[in-house]
Design a protein around this motif. Structure first.
Motif, PDB file in Angstrom:
ATOM      1  N   UNK A  79       0.830  -1.211   0.000  1.00 24.93           N
ATOM      2  CA  UNK A  79       0.000   0.000   0.000  1.00 24.93           C
ATOM      3  C   UNK A  79       0.862   1.258   0.000  1.00 24.93           C
ATOM      4  N   UNK A  80       1.803   1.373   0.943  1.00 25.08           N
ATOM      5  CA  UNK A  80       2.548   2.637   1.007  1.00 25.08           C
ATOM      6  C   UNK A  80       3.582   2.767  -0.101  1.00 25.08           C
ATOM      7  N   UNK A  81       4.133   1.640  -0.566  1.00 26.66           N
ATOM      8  CA  UNK A  81       5.110   1.718  -1.654  1.00 26.66           C
ATOM      9  C   UNK A  81       4.430   2.088  -2.967  1.00 26.66           C
ATOM     10  N   UNK A  82       3.338   1.429  -3.290  1.00 26.92           N
ATOM     11  CA  UNK A  82       2.661   1.717  -4.558  1.00 26.92           C
ATOM     12  C   UNK A  82       2.047   3.103  -4.576  1.00 26.92           C
ATOM     13  N   UNK A  83       1.568   3.551  -3.426  1.00 22.61           N
ATOM     14  CA  UNK A  83       1.033   4.914  -3.363  1.00 22.61           C
ATOM     15  C   UNK A  83       2.145   5.933  -3.593  1.00 22.61           C
ATOM     16  N   UNK A  84       3.306   5.682  -3.024  1.00 27.87           N
ATOM     17  CA  UNK A  84       4.442   6.581  -3.243  1.00 27.87           C
ATOM     18  C   UNK A  84       4.858   6.569  -4.716  1.00 27.87           C
ATOM     19  N   UNK A  85       4.941   5.382  -5.326  1.00 27.12           N
ATOM     20  CA  UNK A  85       5.339   5.274  -6.728  1.00 27.12           C
ATOM     21  C   UNK A  85       4.332   5.963  -7.636  1.00 27.12           C
ATOM     22  N   UNK A  86       3.049   5.811  -7.329  1.00 28.35           N
ATOM     23  CA  UNK A  86       2.022   6.452  -8.146  1.00 28.35           C
ATOM     24  C   UNK A  86       2.216   7.958  -8.201  1.00 28.35           C
ATOM     25  N   UNK A  87       2.532   8.559  -7.064  1.00 29.74           N
ATOM     26  CA  UNK A  87       2.692  10.013  -7.029  1.00 29.74           C
ATOM     27  C   UNK A  87       4.033  10.468  -7.602  1.00 29.74           C
ATOM     28  N   UNK A  88       5.105   9.794  -7.212  1.00 29.04           N
ATOM     29  CA  UNK A  88       6.436  10.253  -7.623  1.00 29.04           C
ATOM     30  C   UNK A  88       6.691   9.955  -9.103  1.00 29.04           C
ATOM     31  N   UNK A  89       6.334   8.788  -9.546  1.00 25.86           N
ATOM     32  CA  UNK A  89       6.658   8.416 -10.924  1.00 25.86           C
ATOM     33  C   UNK A  89       5.593   8.831 -11.930  1.00 25.86           C
ATOM     34  N   UNK A  90       4.314   8.774 -11.547  1.00 24.24           N
ATOM     35  CA  UNK A  90       3.262   8.924 -12.541  1.00 24.24           C
ATOM     36  C   UNK A  90       2.361  10.138 -12.322  1.00 24.24           C
ATOM     37  N   UNK A  91       2.745  11.043 -11.450  1.00 22.85           N
ATOM     38  CA  UNK A  91       1.955  12.253 -11.281  1.00 22.85           C
ATOM     39  C   UNK A  91       2.288  13.291 -12.343  1.00 22.85           C
ATOM     40  N   UNK A  92       1.859  14.530 -12.090  1.00 19.36           N
ATOM     41  CA  UNK A  92       2.136  15.648 -12.996  1.00 19.36           C
ATOM     42  C   UNK A  92       3.250  16.485 -12.386  1.00 19.36           C
ATOM     43  N   UNK A  93       4.404  16.641 -13.076  1.00 20.89           N
ATOM     44  CA  UNK A  93       5.532  17.368 -12.478  1.00 20.89           C
ATOM     45  C   UNK A  93       5.216  18.839 -12.256  1.00 20.89           C
ATOM     46  N   UNK A  94       5.832  19.403 -11.212  1.00 19.13           N
ATOM     47  CA  UNK A  94       5.657  20.821 -10.915  1.00 19.13           C
ATOM     48  C   UNK A  94       6.361  21.648 -11.986  1.00 19.13           C
ATOM     49  N   UNK A  95       5.713  22.676 -12.529  1.00 16.97           N
ATOM     50  CA  UNK A  95       6.339  23.465 -13.607  1.00 16.97           C
ATOM     51  C   UNK A  95       7.640  24.131 -13.178  1.00 16.97           C
TER      52      UNK A  95
END
Length: 521
Positions: free
Chosen positions: A420-436
Motif C-alpha cells: 500500500x505505502x510503496x505503490x502509493x508513493x510510486x504512483x505520485x512520484x513516478x506517474x503524477x504531474x511534475x511541478x512546472x
C-alpha cells in the motif's frame, strides 16, 4: 598461499590506511582517493566468497594475536556463513556512498571522506571480532563517525538528531559493557566469544544478561518502542549517512542477537521468545502504518525500515532453519534495497532540494531512467517475487508458520501494508504531474549516478532468482546456532535395550507351520 594472507586484517585496515592517505591530498583529490580505497577493500573481500568452505561450521580465515596479557584480551578475528554476506554487503555499499557524495558534499570534503572510511573499518570490525573487548571497541567506535556525519554534514536540525542518536545507542552500550564483564567472571575469565558461547550459565544469570544484551541490540535494530531516534537521524543525515545507517548500522542489532544472545543465552532466548515475537509483530505493522502517513520520502523509507527489520527479529527467534536463514538474508536484502531507495532520494534532492513527495512528482517523463530504477527498487521493497526481498520474507514467514500459524498471518499484514505505502508513493512520484517550476531541474541520471544504482539492480535480481549460493554458505553456521539453542534429544541409554520388546502387530506365517503340521498330519 591463501592461508598466509591476513584477509580480515586487510579488510579492517585498508580503510584506515586510506584515512591517513587523505591527509596528503587536497579536497579535489579526496573523492578519488576515497573511491579507490573503498574499491580496493571490495576487491579484497570478493575472494572470501570463493575461498569460503560452506561445509564447515568453524570460523574461517581466523587471526589471533595477544593484545593485552592481563586480563587476556586478544586481537581475534574470524568469519563464518552469517558474517560473510554482511561483510560483503558493507564493502559493496561503501564505494556507492562515495559516488553519491561526489557533488552532494561541497564543504570539508577530506574530512567527510575520512569519516566514511573510518566508518567502514569499524563496521567490518564488528562483523569479524571474536574477542568481546575487541567487539565492544568496534561497536562503540561506530558511534563517533556516524555522529559526525549527522552533526556536521546533516540538515537544519542535525545537532538534535545527532545527540538523540548518540544518547540512545550509548545508553544501550553501557549495559552491554556490564554484561561483558559479568560474562568474563562467570565464563572462565575469558573474553573469547567462541568459548563463552559454549559455556553453561544459570537460568537467572541468563535472564539478566539477555536483558542487558537486549538493551544494546534492540536500540540498534531498532525495535519498537526504541525506534524514535531513527526517523530524525535519517531525515537530517546526508545521503551517504542514511545509506550506511539503514543498510549496515541497523544490522548490528540483528547480528548481535544471532551471534551473542542465541548461542550464549539459549534458555533466556527461549524464555523471552513471546516478548520478542510480540515486539516484532508490533514493529512490522506499526512501521508500515506510520510509513503510510508520511509526506517526506526519507521518513517514509525510515519507517519502512522499522517494519522490515521486524521480520529480522521475528525470524531469529523462531529457532528453525527457515526463520534464522530468512532473518540473515533479510538483513542483507534490506541493506541493498533500502540503501538503494535512500540513494534515489539523495539523487532527486540534489535537483529539487526537497524530500517532500508533493515536490517530486511526475518524474517518468523528464527522468525515465530514474523512474524505472525507482520502480524496481520499490517493487523489491514490497517483496515482489523474483526480487531479493521476496526470498527472505518468504523464509521468515515459513519459519513463523512452523512456530505459529496465527503469528505468521499477523506478520503477513506487513507485506500487504508495504504494498500500500510503496505503490502509493510510486504512483505520485513516478506517474503524477511534475511541478512546472521544478521541470527545468529534472535532468535524468548521468553516468556516475547510473554507476551508483545499477550494481544494486544486479544484486536484487541475482539474489531474487538465485538465492541458493548465499543460503548454502550460511546453512552450516545457522545449523550450529540452532543446535546450541535447541540441543538434540539425549540418546537412549544402553540399559534400555534390555527392556521387553513390544509384541509384533502381525505374526510371521512361517511360525505357524509346525502347528499346521500337528493338526493336519
Amino acid at each position: 598461499m591463501t592461508d598466509s594472507i591476513p584477509w580480515l586484517t586487510l579488510l579492517i585496515f585498508i580503510p584506515l590506511a586510506g584515512t591517513l592517505a587523505l591527509c596528503f591530498v587536497k579536497d579535489a583529490g579526496a573523492r578519488l582517493t576515497a573511491l579507490g580505497v573503498t574499491i580496493a577493500d571490495l576487491l579484497v573481500s570478493l575472494p572470501l566468497w570463493w575461498l569460503f568452505d560452506s561445509s564447515s561450521n568453524r570460523m574461517q580465515f581466523t587471526e589471533q594475536v595477544t593484545w593485552i596479557n592481563s586480563p587476556l584480551i586478544q586481537y581475534h578475528l574470524g568469519l563464518d556463513g552469517i558474517s560473510l554476506p554482511l561483510v560483503l554487503m558493507t564493502t559493496v555499499l561503501m564505494p556507492l556512498c562515495v559516488l553519491i557524495s561526489w557533488r552532494a558534499v561541497e564543504t570539508r570534503i577530506r574530512s567527510f571522506m575520512a569519516v566514511l572510511l573510518i566508518m567502514e573499518s569499524t563496521m567490518i570490525g564488528v562483523f569479524l571480532a571474536l574477542d568481546f573487548v575487541l567487539f565492544y571497541v568496534f561497536w562503540e567506535a561506530m558511534l563517533i563517525p556516524m555522529y559526525l556525519l549527522i552533526g556536521v554534514w546533516g540538515g537544519p536540525n542535525r545537532l538534535y538528531a545527532a545527540i538523540k542518536f548518540f544518547l540512545y545507542t550509548l545508553a544501550g552500550s553501557v549495559l552491554l559493557l556490564v554484561a561483558i564483564i559479568v560474562l568474563y567472571f562467570n565464563g572462565g575469565h575469558t573474553f573469547d566469544i567462541l568459548q563463552l558461547s559454549q559455556g553453561a550459565y544459570s537460568h537467572s544469570l541468563q535472564m539478566w544478561l539477555f536483558l542487558a544484551f537486549f538493551a544494546a541490540f534492540a536500540v540498534k535494530v531498532p525495535m519498537f518502542p526504541f525506534h524514535t531516534w531513527l526517523p530524525d537521524a535519517h531525515v537530517e543525515a546526508p545521503t551517504a549517512g542514511s545509506v550506511i545507517l539503514a543498510s549496515v548500522l541497523l544490522k548490528m542489532g540483528g547480528y548481535g542477537f544471532v551471534r551473542l544472545s542465541l548461542p550464549m543465552l539459549p534458555e533466556a532466548s527461549m524464555a523471552f521468545t513471546p516478548l520478542m515475537v510480540a515486539l516484532s509483530i508490533i514493529a512490522i505493522i506499526y512501521g508500515a502504518y506510520m510509513a503510510l502517513a508520511q509526506a517526506d520520502l526519507k521518513k517514509l523509507i525510515a519507517y519502512s525500515s522499522v517494519s522490515h527489520m521486524g521480520f529480522v527479529t521475528l525470524g531469529l527467534f523462531m529457532f528453525n532453519q527457515q526463520g534464522i536463514e530468512g532473518a540473515v538474508m533479510q538483513m542483507v536484502n534490506h541493506g541493498i534495497t533500502t540503501g538503494a531507495l535512500f540513494l534515489c532520494v539523495g539523487i532527486i534532492y540534489e535537483r529539487t532540494h526537497s524530500r517532500m513527495i508533493a515536490d517530486n512528482v511526475g518524474l517518468t517523463r523528464p527522468m525515465p531512467r530514474y523512474a524505472t530504477l525507482l520502480v524496481i527498487f520499490s517493487l523489491s521493497s514490497l517483496g515482489l517475487p523474483g526480487t531479493n526481498s521476496f526470498v527472505s520474507e518468504f523464509l521468515v514467514l515459513v519459519g513463523t508458520f512452523l512456530w505459529s500459524k496465527l503469528t505468521a498471518a499477523a506478520a503477513s499484514l506487513g507485506i500487504i501494508l508495504a504494498a500500500a505505502y510503496i505503490l502509493w508513493m510510486v504512483q505520485r512520484v513516478a506517474f503524477g504531474v511534475p511541478s512546472p517550476h521544478h521541470l527545468p531541474k529534472l535532468k535524468d541520471l548521468d553516468q556516475r549516478e547510473m554507476a551508483t544504482l545499477v550494481p544494486l539492480i544486479v544484486l536484487i535480481f541475482w539474489i531474487g532468482l538465485f538465492p541458493n549460493p548465499i543460503l548454502t554458505r550460511m546453512h552450516t553456521s545457522v545449523t550450529n546456532v540452532i543446535a546450541r539453542v535447541t540441543p538434540p534429544p539425549p540418546a537412549v541409554p544402553a540399559a534400555m535395550s534390555h527392556l521387553p520388546q513390544p509384541v509384533p502387530t502381525s505374526i510371521d506365517p512361517s511360525l505357524l507351520a509346525p502347528v499346521r503340521e500337528a493338526t493336519h498330519p
